[in-house]
Design a protein around this motif. Structure first.
Motif, PDB file in Angstrom:
ATOM      1  N   ALA A   4      30.109 -30.387 -18.156  1.00  0.00           N
ATOM      2  CA  ALA A   4      31.292 -30.080 -18.947  1.00  0.00           C
ATOM      3  C   ALA A   4      31.048 -30.484 -20.395  1.00  0.00           C
ATOM      4  O   ALA A   4      30.521 -31.572 -20.661  1.00  0.00           O
ATOM      5  N   GLU A   5      31.407 -29.608 -21.308  1.00  0.00           N
ATOM      6  CA  GLU A   5      31.395 -29.907 -22.729  1.00  0.00           C
ATOM      7  C   GLU A   5      32.848 -29.928 -23.182  1.00  0.00           C
ATOM      8  O   GLU A   5      33.564 -28.945 -22.996  1.00  0.00           O
ATOM      9  N   ILE A   6      33.271 -31.048 -23.755  1.00  0.00           N
ATOM     10  CA  ILE A   6      34.677 -31.262 -24.070  1.00  0.00           C
ATOM     11  C   ILE A   6      34.826 -31.528 -25.569  1.00  0.00           C
ATOM     12  O   ILE A   6      34.094 -32.352 -26.132  1.00  0.00           O
ATOM     13  N   TYR A   7      35.774 -30.851 -26.179  1.00  0.00           N
ATOM     14  CA  TYR A   7      36.079 -31.029 -27.593  1.00  0.00           C
ATOM     15  C   TYR A   7      37.523 -31.490 -27.716  1.00  0.00           C
ATOM     16  O   TYR A   7      38.426 -30.863 -27.162  1.00  0.00           O
ATOM     17  N   VAL A   8      37.737 -32.579 -28.451  1.00  0.00           N
ATOM     18  CA  VAL A   8      39.071 -33.133 -28.653  1.00  0.00           C
ATOM     19  C   VAL A   8      39.336 -33.176 -30.151  1.00  0.00           C
ATOM     20  O   VAL A   8      38.513 -33.680 -30.924  1.00  0.00           O
ATOM     21  N   ASN A   9      40.476 -32.614 -30.566  1.00  0.00           N
ATOM     22  CA  ASN A   9      40.859 -32.602 -31.971  1.00  0.00           C
ATOM     23  C   ASN A   9      42.340 -32.919 -32.100  1.00  0.00           C
ATOM     24  O   ASN A   9      43.102 -32.743 -31.157  1.00  0.00           O
ATOM     25  N   LEU A  45      29.930 -34.396 -19.870  1.00  0.00           N
ATOM     26  CA  LEU A  45      29.971 -35.049 -18.564  1.00  0.00           C
ATOM     27  C   LEU A  45      29.239 -34.160 -17.570  1.00  0.00           C
ATOM     28  O   LEU A  45      29.403 -32.933 -17.595  1.00  0.00           O
ATOM     29  N   THR A  46      28.452 -34.768 -16.714  1.00  0.00           N
ATOM     30  CA  THR A  46      27.818 -34.057 -15.610  1.00  0.00           C
ATOM     31  C   THR A  46      28.385 -34.643 -14.332  1.00  0.00           C
ATOM     32  O   THR A  46      28.427 -35.867 -14.174  1.00  0.00           O
ATOM     33  N   LEU A  47      28.849 -33.772 -13.456  1.00  0.00           N
ATOM     34  CA  LEU A  47      29.471 -34.265 -12.236  1.00  0.00           C
ATOM     35  C   LEU A  47      29.115 -33.398 -11.045  1.00  0.00           C
ATOM     36  O   LEU A  47      28.803 -32.219 -11.190  1.00  0.00           O
ATOM     37  N   GLU A  57      39.224 -28.713 -12.621  1.00  0.00           N
ATOM     38  CA  GLU A  57      40.435 -29.489 -12.345  1.00  0.00           C
ATOM     39  C   GLU A  57      40.202 -30.972 -12.639  1.00  0.00           C
ATOM     40  O   GLU A  57      41.049 -31.641 -13.244  1.00  0.00           O
ATOM     41  N   GLN A  58      39.045 -31.471 -12.223  1.00  0.00           N
ATOM     42  CA  GLN A  58      38.728 -32.881 -12.463  1.00  0.00           C
ATOM     43  C   GLN A  58      38.586 -33.159 -13.961  1.00  0.00           C
ATOM     44  O   GLN A  58      39.098 -34.155 -14.466  1.00  0.00           O
ATOM     45  N   ILE A  59      37.903 -32.288 -14.675  1.00  0.00           N
ATOM     46  CA  ILE A  59      37.724 -32.473 -16.120  1.00  0.00           C
ATOM     47  C   ILE A  59      39.076 -32.440 -16.832  1.00  0.00           C
ATOM     48  O   ILE A  59      39.342 -33.257 -17.718  1.00  0.00           O
ATOM     49  N   ASP A  60      39.935 -31.528 -16.440  1.00  0.00           N
ATOM     50  CA  ASP A  60      41.265 -31.455 -17.043  1.00  0.00           C
ATOM     51  C   ASP A  60      42.030 -32.759 -16.826  1.00  0.00           C
ATOM     52  O   ASP A  60      42.659 -33.288 -17.745  1.00  0.00           O
ATOM     53  N   ARG A  61      41.941 -33.314 -15.630  1.00  0.00           N
ATOM     54  CA  ARG A  61      42.614 -34.579 -15.323  1.00  0.00           C
ATOM     55  C   ARG A  61      42.032 -35.721 -16.149  1.00  0.00           C
ATOM     56  O   ARG A  61      42.753 -36.555 -16.697  1.00  0.00           O
ATOM     57  N   THR A  78      34.412 -26.451 -21.555  1.00  0.00           N
ATOM     58  CA  THR A  78      33.714 -25.456 -20.751  1.00  0.00           C
ATOM     59  C   THR A  78      33.015 -26.204 -19.631  1.00  0.00           C
ATOM     60  O   THR A  78      32.592 -27.350 -19.804  1.00  0.00           O
ATOM     61  N   VAL A  79      32.904 -25.562 -18.493  1.00  0.00           N
ATOM     62  CA  VAL A  79      32.198 -26.137 -17.352  1.00  0.00           C
ATOM     63  C   VAL A  79      31.222 -25.083 -16.865  1.00  0.00           C
ATOM     64  O   VAL A  79      31.596 -23.925 -16.660  1.00  0.00           O
TER      65      VAL A  79
END
Length: 84
Positions: A4-9, A45-47, A57-61, A78-79
């Motif tokens: 998962a690649e996560i961007y927070v702004n 994150l790698t899961l 769903e897990q990444i969103d949580r 993105t996952v």
């Protein structure tokens, strides 16, 4: 395995002081055509999950509970499946 690649702004309605300082500094350096600056956080994150939907769903949580302050920040991710 899923990556998962996560961007927070910050949300558009929240003033981002770091971005404002960068924008003002760029203008002083002669880059007056910069209209907006966005500063954020990036996570990878790698899961192990049973499916892409379960990983999403897990990444969103995780984003809601830990990585983003949902009152002030928004996130997108993105996952994708990766080889083990």
């Amino acid at each position: 395995m899923y990556k998962a690649e996560i961007y927070v702004n910050y949300k558009p309605s929240v003033l981002d002081p770091k971005a404002e300082v960068i924008k003002q500094t760029l203008a002083r350096l002669g880059d007056t055509n910069v209209a907006t600056v966005l500063v954020g956080k990036y996570f990878e994150l790698t899961l192990a999950a049973d499916s892409q939907a379960a990983a999403e769903e897990q990444i969103d949580r995780i984003c809601d509970s830990m990585l983003a302050n949902v009152n002030m920040e928004s996130y997108r991710f993105t996952v994708q499946a990766v080889a083990q």
